[in-house]
Every structure is written in C-alpha cells, then in structure tokens.
Enzyme design. Structure first.
Site, PDB file in Angstrom:
ATOM      1  N   ASP A   1       0.848  -1.182   0.000  1.00 21.82           N
ATOM      2  CA  ASP A   1       0.000   0.000   0.000  1.00 21.82           C
ATOM      3  C   ASP A   1       0.888   1.238   0.000  1.00 21.82           C
ATOM      4  O   ASP A   1       1.994   1.223  -0.548  1.00 21.82           O
ATOM      5  CB  ASP A   1      -0.945  -0.040   1.217  1.00 21.82           C
ATOM      6  CG  ASP A   1      -2.285   0.599   0.942  1.00 21.82           C
ATOM      7  OD1 ASP A   1      -2.308   1.815   0.651  1.00 21.82           O
ATOM      8  OD2 ASP A   1      -3.304  -0.093   1.011  1.00 21.82           O
TER       9      ASP A   1
ATOM     10  N   HIS B   1      -3.680   6.117   3.333  1.00 16.33           N
ATOM     11  CA  HIS B   1      -4.372   4.920   2.861  1.00 16.33           C
ATOM     12  C   HIS B   1      -3.778   3.652   3.465  1.00 16.33           C
ATOM     13  O   HIS B   1      -4.491   2.777   3.981  1.00 16.33           O
ATOM     14  CB  HIS B   1      -4.298   4.886   1.333  1.00 16.33           C
ATOM     15  CG  HIS B   1      -5.175   3.866   0.690  1.00 16.33           C
ATOM     16  ND1 HIS B   1      -4.770   2.576   0.457  1.00 16.33           N
ATOM     17  CD2 HIS B   1      -6.437   3.958   0.199  1.00 16.33           C
ATOM     18  CE1 HIS B   1      -5.735   1.902  -0.140  1.00 16.33           C
ATOM     19  NE2 HIS B   1      -6.763   2.716  -0.314  1.00 16.33           N
TER      20      HIS B   1
ATOM     21  N   SER C   1     -11.132  -0.736  -0.878  1.00 12.66           N
ATOM     22  CA  SER C   1      -9.843  -0.697  -0.164  1.00 12.66           C
ATOM     23  C   SER C   1     -10.032  -0.961   1.321  1.00 12.66           C
ATOM     24  O   SER C   1      -9.139  -1.498   1.987  1.00 12.66           O
ATOM     25  CB  SER C   1      -9.177   0.669  -0.339  1.00 12.66           C
ATOM     26  OG  SER C   1      -8.595   0.798  -1.609  1.00 12.66           O
TER      27      SER C   1
END
Length: 775
Positions: free
Chosen positions: A174, A244, A564
C-alpha cells in the site's frame, strides 16, 4: 392544485434517526409507477411534503412487534401494519409519514416515529405484543468487527480459537504506514517470529527504531514513480499524505486502542481483525492519490514471498488478463500465501470488477449497521435527516438558521451555474449534473463545495443517489455540509418553493448504530461482475464491510469508504483462519470463506445491492455472499486446488505464444463457484470436496437452478469416513431455452444437520449461429 388519483412517485421517508427506507407501501396503494412525468414530479414533491408534515408532540423511534407473520404475501403484511397504525394516527397519510421499516418475512412488526401517547395507544391493541423505544447500540472497534460477530470483549469462535492472529504475518502492499499510531503498539508482543526473513529499510523520516515487534518489516519501492509525486511524499516506508496504507493496515491487524473516534463520531475501541498479527509494510503507492505501478507492486510481491508473509493484502484496483500483477500473485499463492485484493470502486456498473484472477480473493464492499445522521431543520420546523461527518460544535454560528438558496441555473452549483452569485452567510442546495446516475462522481461534491465556499456560502446540502461515501464531508473547510438522497433533495426544494423566506439549520452529525438499520447491503460504489476477460470465474468472491470504516491515519483516526477498506477486513479474517488451520492452502481458506457466506441479513431478508435501482444482490455483486467469519471457522467441506492447476488457466492471463492453445476454462477449476458464460449445449463440470469436519459425515444436495437452466448433480449424496475424506461430484448444466439470454443465477448446497456448504452458480444461454437456428 390539480389533483391526480395515481401520481407517479417514489418517496423516501427520512427521519432524525438517520434511517432511510423506500416506502413500498406506496406501491401497494397504486401510487408508484416506473415512469415520472412533469406533473407526476410536481405531485411527488407535494405528496412527500404531506407525508413528512410535522405532528404535534415529541416523537421518537419505536419498534412495534406483532409476532409471527400472519399473511402470505409481504405486501399484505405491510398493508396490515398501515391499517393498524392508521387507526392510531388517524389517516393513511400519517401512517406513511411515520413508518420507517416494515418487518415482513421472518416476523411481523414495524418501526415508526411516534409520540409517547401514540406508542401507549398502540400497545393496547390486542394484536400487538410489545412497543419499545428503539435502542442505540454503542459503537465498539470500527463497528464492523462487532457487526461480523468478532467483538473483542465477547470474541466469537474464530477470534478466540484463531488466537487473535498471533504471530501470523500480514504483508500490506500500500502507501506505507505511520508507525507512531497507537494502532501499531507492540506492547505485550513476544519476539519477532524466527521464520521472518525481511528487513527494516531506512529512509526519509524512518530509521531502524520505527520497526518493532508489531511492524516487523518495512520496504519501499519508488522506481518509475513520477518525481513530482515523490516530492509530495516521504522517500521511505512512512505513509505520506494519503493515509491509505495506515488505514488498511490497522483494519487488518491494528492493535487494540481504547477511546478511538473521528472527532467524537464512531467512538469506541479501534482494532484490526487479527489484532495480534504482525505487519510487514511494502510501500508501493505514493502521493496524495496513492499512485503506483506494476513494477513497484511486483517488487513488493516478490519481496513478500521471500520475507515469509502468510497473507498479502492489496487494496489496489486492477484485473483481467492484462493485470501485470496476477502472475506475481500466483507465485505467492504457490508458496502458500493467501492473497486478498479489492474489487474496485467503479460500481454499480457491471463488468467493472478488477483483480479477477481465480487464485486471489477479490472483495466487494458492503455497508454496516451504523449511520451518521445529520439533522436539517427547515424554517417550517420540519426535520429531515441527511448523512454527514460534519462535527463542529452545536453552539457554533454555523448551526444557526441561515437563508436557504439553490445553486441556481441547473442547481448543480458549477462555477458557470453560480456565475458570481453572492452566497455570503447562506446555505446552498445543490444537485449533481446528471441525476440519473446511480453513483455521483466524487469530484462533483468537491467542486460544488469549492464553488459555494468561494461565493461565501456557510452551508451545503448536496443531493445525490447514494450516501454510501461520507469522508468528503469530514472537512468542508469551515462550512456545514451534508449529503441527502435525491428524493429528500426534492422535498427540500418543495419547501423552498412554498416559503417566502426559506431558511435551514444544519446540526452536527451523530453516530447511530442499530440492528434496525437494514445491513449489510452491497455499497453502490463497489465494482460488479462479470469480468470482461474471465467471465467463467465468478468475481468478486465475497463482500465485507467497506463503507465508512473507522481506522488509523497518522496519529488520529478517520472514516473512509471503498473496497480498499473491505479487503483488509478479509485479510484479517484470513489471518485468523491461517492461525487456526496453518496447513490449509490459500484455496482452502478461500473456499471456507465463500461457502459459509450469508446471503440474507439478520432479519432473514435477502441482502440488497445499492444501485439504480436497488435490487437483491447476486453473485456478480458479492460472489458467495457476505462474509461470516465464525461460520468460516467450521466450513465442513472445502474446495481445494493444487496451485499447479492454475498453470493452464494462467496462459489466458499471460497471452503467451508458448501457451498451449487448449487452455483450461475457468469453470473447470475446482473453484467454490461455477460460471458458464456460453451455455449453448449441455456442459458437465466436476468438483471435488474434502471433509474437514467430523470424520463420519453424510451430506445431501440442494439445487437452485438458474432460470432457464436445468442442473443435475451426481451423486446427490456424499458419504465421508476415515477411508474416504475426499469425494468428487459432477454437475450438468443444460439450456432449457432456445434464445439468447442474460445471466441467471442459482446455487448448489451440500448440507447435513450441522452445516450448509453453498457455492454460487451463474450461467448465460447463448446461440452460436442465431440466424441459422432461426432459419
């Protein structure tokens, strides 16, 4: 005003508790039509205003329980509810306005907004068993884990038996990680597992001390990334502007953190699905938009295989035969590493699903039983609930009544529509440019917000089809902002048209958790199948919570939505299963999740898929269904696959000239699903199941054939004992129609007194030479 006995409308009843429910009772009254003309639209606004009129007395949400269902058809049950409520409230119109939910399948009852006197009057009716106020449930963790039956204080079977994922290593590919977050505390952890072969790579704002007994490894990959993007980030494994990677890592394996919240919203205990698992960080995405490329991702996969991870979690969109990461993931699977990927955020359009290789677990996003109602009070004292993460102080000036105006022109609040309009101190009502879209592009809200702020506005009410995604309302730059559905937007417009000086007040959001919220639903943004390239493999595989999920970012916590967010939920659950069954292959772990998934919610109603229109979810929305972790811990039978069997299928993925031309169709793999996209003639497929339950077991078959398809299973009974742990059966699918059809869906379920083992089936009848057949 001109009247019409059958106006065409669909009214959404929105109440201060934040729940939204289509008023299907209106259909029963013959008031709904799929077409909507100008007159009908006008009547919609007027009638919705009538339904949502303000009644005397303070109202709250009550649950009215009536016992068993006493009517054959759900519509008859709904009608009986309205008859009962109308007798108390005085009219059908008031009943329609008050009703929030109808319970009409597993039991009979309804939820309605009532005064205390009305509730007492209902309780005196002989057919009513009880009338109780709706109770709010305090959110604990991101709420999603409690919703899935894996609460930390009262752990389910899988969380406890899987030892909270102790010493399982989850590799997160990620945008990096923020190691100082409380979610990555290593307090109480033992030594790093001796089998770990990874490293802690130093870089900008990251030294060896940033790794720990929780974050046991860190690498980063910047090759091929635009230099301007890199300048906006840390050249290290540290998560930069996007947050994220921190969010996904803490969702999968975050340590237990008391008192987490987003400015008081969603308050509770934050943790990951496998809170005692170790995390290995592979930073491959960069900049505020978390951008990467195949080179960085493949490098990360390659290192992860070497380093010794047990699970790989990739919240990265992609898929199809041109997905350059698929072969890397296949190598990981061959090494016994389970690979979990997000399905993509391009729903609800079909054929948008990514990560479609059969060796990965592809995850769709769902909603949970929590909402964030934000009350809008109009000048006529009517209260309407939207959804928002607006958290400013209730006593601030922004929470006072302000002039309510529109985005003028086409109401879209574009720069051209506002055209220099002075909106100082006003709250603005805006609509998307295309109101027929099931999912409004996120940039439209941001554009409207920017334009309203530029013009001096103090508030924004933005109407769109779905309110699944709320994070854009978390920081509106000092103005109050709220999302409402389109029908609610039309109701507000009606008020504005009838008031000489329309005003509105937007209150800060509240957290509302209740089993009365219909959940899960497949989120509107979640990408849908079938795969454009691999239609003979059902994708996505499974659905998991992905809408408004609380997790770590930097030193704080935020709510975010997307597949996600769904993928790391499954990664955490796979880690627990791996701890419980360390010898199981990735295919076995995947099978356990798919075959035990739920296709109904807690009320026994079919899970819905948000879209335009909403519909009952099918395998192209959520694969086998919605994940059920505790059932996955005891699947009974598994569909296992020798990873070498993927080799022939992978020729399709590689498009290599050296591949044998007679490649294996996906439906011949021993997958826990069957998809035949080209059913012209009878097709027979084989499946093999392995008994992982009691040694002596007998399973019977239950067949739900896709419409237009005859399915036959041989044998219809499977008998297992110490000498026969593995059994093979054949499934014959035969077209019953002689014309081209669309996909239809069914299932095959092996069952006994203890378990059900269900796989989804999809088929599409085709005619190879249509004109020859017609002739």
């Amino acid at each position: 005003m001109q009247q019409n006995t059958q106006p065409s409308y669909m009214c959404i009843n929105t109440c201060p508790n934040g729940t939204n429910q289509q008023h299907t009772a209106a259909e029963n009254m013959g008031l709904y039509s799929s077409s909507r003309g100008p007159l009908a639209s006008a009547l919609l606004l007027c009638f919705c205003m009538l339904l949502l009129g303000v009644h005397g007395g303070s109202r709250r949400l009550y649950i009215v329980y009536l016992g068993d269902v006493k009517h054959g058809h759900p519509n008859d049950v709904i009608a009986s509810h309205h008859d009962l409520l109308s007798n108390v409230l005085g009219s059908m119109e008031d009943s329609l306005a008050s009703m929030i939910h109808n319970y009409k399948h597993g039991f009979s009852g309804f939820a309605a907004m009532l005064t205390e006197d009305q509730a007492k009057q209902l309780a005196e009716s002989p057919e009513v068993i009880s009338v109780e106020p709706s109770r709010s449930y305090t959110a604990t963790t991101t709420r999603s884990w409690d919703f899935l039956g894996l609460g930390y204080q009262t752990p389910g079977d899988l969380l406890r038996e899987g030892r909270y994922g102790e010493d399982i290593i989850i590799g997160v590919i990620d945008s990096g990680i923020w190691p100082e977050s409380r979610s990555f505390s290593d307090q109480g952890y033992g030594p790093v597992p001796s089998r770990w072969r990874g490293k802690c790579e130093v870089g900008q704002s990251w030294d060896g001390n940033n790794c720990s007994r929780k974050i046991i490894g860190a690498r980063f990959y910047s090759a091929g990334i635009d230099e301007e993007v890199l300048k906006a980030d840390y050249l290290s494994a540290r998560d930069g502007m996007s947050g994220h990677g921190t969010h996904t890592a803490s969702t999968a394996a975050g340590s237990v953190v008391e008192g987490a919240s987003f400015h008081g919203l969603a308050a509770g205990v934050a943790r990951g699905g496998a809170p005692h698992a170790r995390i290995a960080v592979y930073k491959s995405l960069w900049g505020p938009r978390a951008q990467g490329n195949s080179a960085t991702i493949l490098a990360a996969i390659d290192h992860a295989i070497h380093d010794g991870v047990d699970v790989l979690s990739l919240s990265i969109s992609g898929g199809g035969p041109d997905d350059k990461n698929s072969f890397g993931m296949l190598h990981a699977v061959k090494k016994g590493i389970a690979v979990v990927c997000s399905a993509g955020n391009d729903g609800p359009r079909p054929q948008t699903v990514g990560n479609t290789a059969p060796w990965v677990i592809t995850v769709a996003a769902s909603t949970i039983d929590r909402s964030f109602p934000t009350v809008i009070t109009l000048g006529n004292k009517q209260q309407i609930a939207g959804q928002s993460l607006y958290y400013q102080d209730k006593n601030s000036a922004r929470s006072s009544f302000r002039t309510l105006t529109t985005g003028v022109g086409d109401l879209s609040c574009t720069e051209e529509a506002l055209n220099g309009t002075d909106l100082k101190g006003k709250t603005v009502m805006c609509f998307p440019q295309d109101r027929k879209l099931a999912l409004t592009p996120l940039w439209e809200f941001q554009s409207a917000l920017q334009n309203v702020r530029k013009a001096g506005g103090s508030g924004l009410v933005f109407a769109q089809y779905t309110t699944d995604i709320l994070e854009n309302t978390a920081n509106c730059g000092g103005i109050a902002c709220v999302l409402v559905d389109l029908d609610t937007g039309y109701q507000i417009l009606e008020y504005m048209g009838s008031a000489s000086s329309p005003v509105a007040k937007i209150e800060p959001a509240r957290s509302f958790t209740s089993k009365e919220i219909l959940a899960p639903k497949v989120a509107a943004f979640s990408s849908r199948g079938p795969s454009i390239y691999n239609a003979d493999v059902i994708k996505p595989d499974i659905a998991a919570p992905g809408a408004n999920i609380l997790a770590a970012t930097g030193n704080s916590y935020m709510l975010a939505s997307g597949t996600s967010m769904a993928a790391p939920h499954v990664s955490g659950i796979v880690a627990l299963l791996k701890a419980l069954y360390p010898q199981w292959s990735p295919a076995a772990l995947k099978s356990a999740i798919i075959t035990t998934a739920s296709v109904t919610d807690e009320h026994g109603m079919p899970i819905l898929a948000n879209g335009l229109p909403r519909k009952i979810a099918d395998p192209f929305d959520f694969g086998g269904g919605h994940i059920n972790p505790n059932r996955a811990a005891d699947p009974g039978l598994i569909y296992d696959i020798d990873p070498n069997d993927y080799n022939i299928f992978s020729c399709i993925m590689k498009r290599s000239a050296s591949c044998n031309t007679t490649v294996m169709p996906g439906h011949l793999l021993n997958l826990p699903s069957i998809s035949v996209p080209d059913l012209r003639y009878p097709v027979t497929v084989s499946r093999t199941v392995t008994n992982v339950g009691e040694v002596d077991a007998v399973y019977h078959i239950a067949i739900e054939s896709p419409v237009g398809v005859r399915m036959e299973v041989e044998p219809s009974v499977l008998v297992f004992n110490a000498a026969n742990k593995v059994q093979t059966f054949k499934v014959k699918l035969s077209p019953m129609w002689m014309f081209q059809g669309d996909y239809t869906f069914g299932s095959l379920t092996w069952y006994n007194d203890q378990r059900t083992v269900r796989i989804p089936v999809a088929a599409r009848i085709t005619i190879h030479d249509f004109f020859a057949d017609v002739a």
